[in-house]
Design a protein around this motif. Structure first.
Motif, PDB file in Angstrom:
ATOM      1  N   GLN A  43      23.710 -35.335   2.626  1.00 32.72           N
ATOM      2  CA  GLN A  43      22.594 -36.254   2.851  1.00 32.72           C
ATOM      3  C   GLN A  43      21.740 -36.365   1.590  1.00 32.72           C
ATOM      4  OE1 GLN A  43      19.842 -36.333   5.969  1.00 32.72           O
ATOM      5  NE2 GLN A  43      21.342 -36.598   7.602  1.00 32.72           N
ATOM      6  N   GLU A  44      21.205 -37.543   1.389  1.00 34.53           N
ATOM      7  CA  GLU A  44      20.272 -37.739   0.290  1.00 34.53           C
ATOM      8  C   GLU A  44      19.064 -36.830   0.460  1.00 34.53           C
ATOM      9  OE1 GLU A  44      17.495 -41.313  -1.599  1.00 34.53           O
ATOM     10  OE2 GLU A  44      18.795 -41.682   0.132  1.00 34.53           O
ATOM     11  N   ASP A 150      15.957 -33.552   3.585  1.00 34.16           N
ATOM     12  CA  ASP A 150      16.978 -34.559   3.844  1.00 34.16           C
ATOM     13  C   ASP A 150      16.334 -35.699   4.635  1.00 34.16           C
ATOM     14  OD1 ASP A 150      16.969 -33.900   6.610  1.00 34.16           O
ATOM     15  OD2 ASP A 150      18.601 -32.465   6.372  1.00 34.16           O
TER      16      ASP A 150
END
Length: 229
Positions: A43-44, A150
């Motif tokens: 996840q970013e 995240d």
């Protein structure tokens, strides 16, 4: 007379013991991490920051992040026209919560007034949200803590902050006219009441716990927020 002296001595000891016990509990619980998790793999990660002036902490998030329906753009809720100065180059927005009267009349530690502090501790007045437009903070500063969240954690932070605002009939936060410290900050009506248990710093701690980010179990003072890894 001897009984009266004993009663008075007991009362004095009790009065002295309460702040000592409060401080000890804050220190102990602030050093114990609440349950949290690492950002999910793949996840970013969104950088968020805690900013401390030594006695009060703000939570700073990107002014805008994401695309499409999941995008968060605080300018839609807190437009630049709410700020007296040009804030167009300040890409982070910082949030703090606290007692309205204490906030508005205590801009610096030198402005401290016992009557305002007592009224705040007793929860006599409404709360206010302090919002600042800031450049991305310097993570190497001793007064800044950087946290990577995240997307799930980030959106949990956003949801928690939004719930702290008292909204008007248009569904937007209600500014407090003429209350800013400078041209790059603004005050808004907020929900809840300040208390010894729910302090301005504990409001930040509750936000981090709601997002499963590392923070102390109870954070009435800044060290429970700034000392975590």
């Amino acid at each position: 007379m001897r009984l009266l002296r004993r009663i008075l001595l007991s009362l004095v000891l009790l009065i002295l013991a309460v702040p000592a016990l409060y401080g000890a509990a804050a220190l102990a619980l602030g050093m114990i991490e609440a349950p949290w998790r690492e950002p999910l793999p793949g996840q970013e990660r969104v950088p968020v920051y805690l900013l401390s002036n030594g006695w009060h902490v703000w939570l700073a998030l990107p002014l805008r992040h994401g695309e499409g329906e999941s995008a968060v753009d605080w300018r839609a809720w807190l437009p630049e026209t709410d700020f007296a100065a040009d804030v167009s180059g300040r890409d982070y927005i910082a949030f703090g919560w606290g007692d309205r009267d204490f906030y508005l009349h205590t801009r610096r530690p030198a402005d401290f007034r016992p009557n305002l502090a007592v009224a705040a501790l007793l929860g006599r007045g409404p709360a206010a949200m302090h919002v600042m437009r800031v450049p991305e903070p310097d993570a190497d500063s001793g007064s800044v803590r950087r946290i990577e969240a995240d997307l799930l954690q980030y959106h949990a932070l956003v949801a928690y902050i939004r719930k702290g605002f008292a909204l008007g009939g248009n569904g937007r936060p209600r500014p407090i006219s003429g209350a800013a410290y400078s041209g790059t900050d603004a005050f808004y009506e907020a929900v809840g009441r300040y208390s010894p248990i729910r302090t301005c710093n504990e409001w930040i701690g509750a936000a981090l716990r709601a997002a499963a980010l590392p923070v102390g179990l109870w954070t009435p003072f800044p060290f429970g927020l700034m000392s975590q890894p």
